[in-house]
Design an enzyme around this catalytic site. Structure first.
Site, PDB file in Angstrom:
ATOM      1  N   GLY A   1       3.095  -3.217   3.501  1.00 19.41           N
ATOM      2  CA  GLY A   1       2.095  -4.263   3.643  1.00 19.41           C
ATOM      3  C   GLY A   1       2.567  -5.661   3.332  1.00 19.41           C
ATOM      4  O   GLY A   1       2.656  -6.513   4.218  1.00 19.41           O
TER       5      GLY A   1
ATOM      6  N   GLU B   1      -6.422   4.239   0.172  1.00 19.69           N
ATOM      7  CA  GLU B   1      -5.877   4.377  -1.174  1.00 19.69           C
ATOM      8  C   GLU B   1      -7.002   4.114  -2.163  1.00 19.69           C
ATOM      9  O   GLU B   1      -7.749   3.143  -2.012  1.00 19.69           O
ATOM     10  CB  GLU B   1      -4.743   3.383  -1.403  1.00 19.69           C
ATOM     11  CG  GLU B   1      -3.538   3.624  -0.510  1.00 19.69           C
ATOM     12  CD  GLU B   1      -2.436   2.614  -0.738  1.00 19.69           C
ATOM     13  OE1 GLU B   1      -1.290   2.910  -0.350  1.00 19.69           O
ATOM     14  OE2 GLU B   1      -2.713   1.529  -1.292  1.00 19.69           O
TER      15      GLU B   1
ATOM     16  N   HIS C   1      -6.422  -0.355   0.323  1.00 13.60           N
ATOM     17  CA  HIS C   1      -6.671   0.080  -1.055  1.00 13.60           C
ATOM     18  C   HIS C   1      -7.971  -0.563  -1.523  1.00 13.60           C
ATOM     19  O   HIS C   1      -8.017  -1.768  -1.762  1.00 13.60           O
ATOM     20  CB  HIS C   1      -5.499  -0.338  -1.950  1.00 13.60           C
ATOM     21  CG  HIS C   1      -5.634   0.119  -3.372  1.00 13.60           C
ATOM     22  ND1 HIS C   1      -4.659  -0.135  -4.317  1.00 13.60           N
ATOM     23  CD2 HIS C   1      -6.611   0.808  -4.022  1.00 13.60           C
ATOM     24  CE1 HIS C   1      -5.039   0.373  -5.483  1.00 13.60           C
ATOM     25  NE2 HIS C   1      -6.222   0.945  -5.322  1.00 13.60           N
TER      26      HIS C   1
ATOM     27  N   HIS D   1       5.794   1.113  -1.069  1.00 11.82           N
ATOM     28  CA  HIS D   1       5.715   0.111  -2.131  1.00 11.82           C
ATOM     29  C   HIS D   1       7.009  -0.696  -2.210  1.00 11.82           C
ATOM     30  O   HIS D   1       8.082  -0.170  -2.469  1.00 11.82           O
ATOM     31  CB  HIS D   1       5.409   0.697  -3.507  1.00 11.82           C
ATOM     32  CG  HIS D   1       4.820  -0.344  -4.433  1.00 11.82           C
ATOM     33  ND1 HIS D   1       3.506  -0.755  -4.358  1.00 11.82           N
ATOM     34  CD2 HIS D   1       5.369  -1.085  -5.413  1.00 11.82           C
ATOM     35  CE1 HIS D   1       3.278  -1.683  -5.272  1.00 11.82           C
ATOM     36  NE2 HIS D   1       4.396  -1.912  -5.920  1.00 11.82           N
TER      37      HIS D   1
ATOM     38  N   THR E   1      -0.066  -5.645  -8.937  1.00  6.48           N
ATOM     39  CA  THR E   1       0.004  -4.665  -7.859  1.00  6.48           C
ATOM     40  C   THR E   1       0.222  -3.310  -8.519  1.00  6.48           C
ATOM     41  O   THR E   1       0.455  -3.239  -9.731  1.00  6.48           O
ATOM     42  CB  THR E   1       1.133  -5.000  -6.868  1.00  6.48           C
ATOM     43  OG1 THR E   1       1.109  -4.064  -5.783  1.00  6.48           O
ATOM     44  CG2 THR E   1       2.500  -4.944  -7.544  1.00  6.48           C
TER      45      THR E   1
END
Length: 241
Positions: free
Chosen positions: A217, A75, A48, A195, A105
């Site tokens: 992640g 992302e 990201h 997520h 986040t």
């Protein structure tokens, strides 16, 4: 027979460790961690590139676009600058995500319906050069339909709320995820999820209808601090059948 779910490993928090001292250290080396992730079974690498550059840097995108041996999923926020970067470095996928500067986040899904007019030409430009597009959304039938209408190739459902909930509320959110996945599949969209997923919730996400890909992640990087990145990814790969 159920297909194997594709594992995308998000390495943002490898970069977080590197950047915590203002980007003055060269370690941990992001490309090395990517290679270890691939060796452990990652079939995609996700990054990201935030506008505030709190973890992934433009140089990381440049390096991974050249040296990542598996598909690269970028992302990014729906801005003209980010579209310019995507056009220059040509990731395999672009996943449009919402961004707020104060958030720790990503806090929720993108409102594709609200941003339709702005994002439609962005989607068109990127697809024209061969980049596939996903929309990071809440499990909402309305958002699924907006993603279909904008021409996305996939939707990635925000699983963070489901992960955090308990009991009846968790069950209700799971039903929302399942209903949204069924609708996305009916419309011809690929179904992705991500997520907040850890090893335990990944065992459950296996049951989401038509799921083709997950992007994970933070939990993998945390486990890797004790067991190494390769083993962390390998353990997750075994769970995702």
């Amino acid at each position: 027979m159920k297909h194997k779910i594709r594992l995308g490993v998000n390495v943002d928090h490898v970069a977080t460790l590197r950047q915590v001292r203002g980007g003055t250290t060269a370690y941990p080396n992001l490309l090395d961690m990517v290679k270890k992730s691939v060796k452990g079974g990652a079939e995609q690498i996700t990054i990201h590139l935030r506008e505030d550059r709190r973890h992934i840097q433009l140089e990381d995108l440049k390096v991974l676009s050249k040296h990542c041996s598996v598909p690269l999923n970028l992302e990014m926020a729906a801005t003209s600058q980010m579209v310019t970067y995507a056009k220059k470095y040509r990731p395999d996928w672009v996943c449009f995500v919402p961004e707020k500067r104060a958030e720790l986040t990503t806090e929720g899904g993108l409102d594709v319906k609200k941003g339709f007019k702005k994002m439609f030409p962005m989607v068109e430009k990127l697809q024209r050069i061969g980049i596939e597009i996903s929309m990071f959304i809440e499990p909402s039938l309305e958002q699924v339909e907006a993603s279909y209408e904008i021409g996305a190739d996939a939707v990635e459902f925000h699983t963070g709320k489901w992960v955090m909930l308990k009991g009846a509320r968790k069950a209700a959110e799971w039903k929302r995820l399942c209903d949204a996945a069924e609708w996305a599949h009916y419309l011809g969209l690929n179904v992705h999820a991500g997520h907040g997923l850890d090893y335990e919730h990944s065992k459950l996400i296996n049951k989401l209808p038509h799921l083709q890909e997950v992007n994970i992640g933070h939990s993998l990087v945390c486990y890797a601090l004790e067991h190494g990145m390769e083993e962390s990814v390998r353990k997750m790969r075994k769970i995702l059948k």
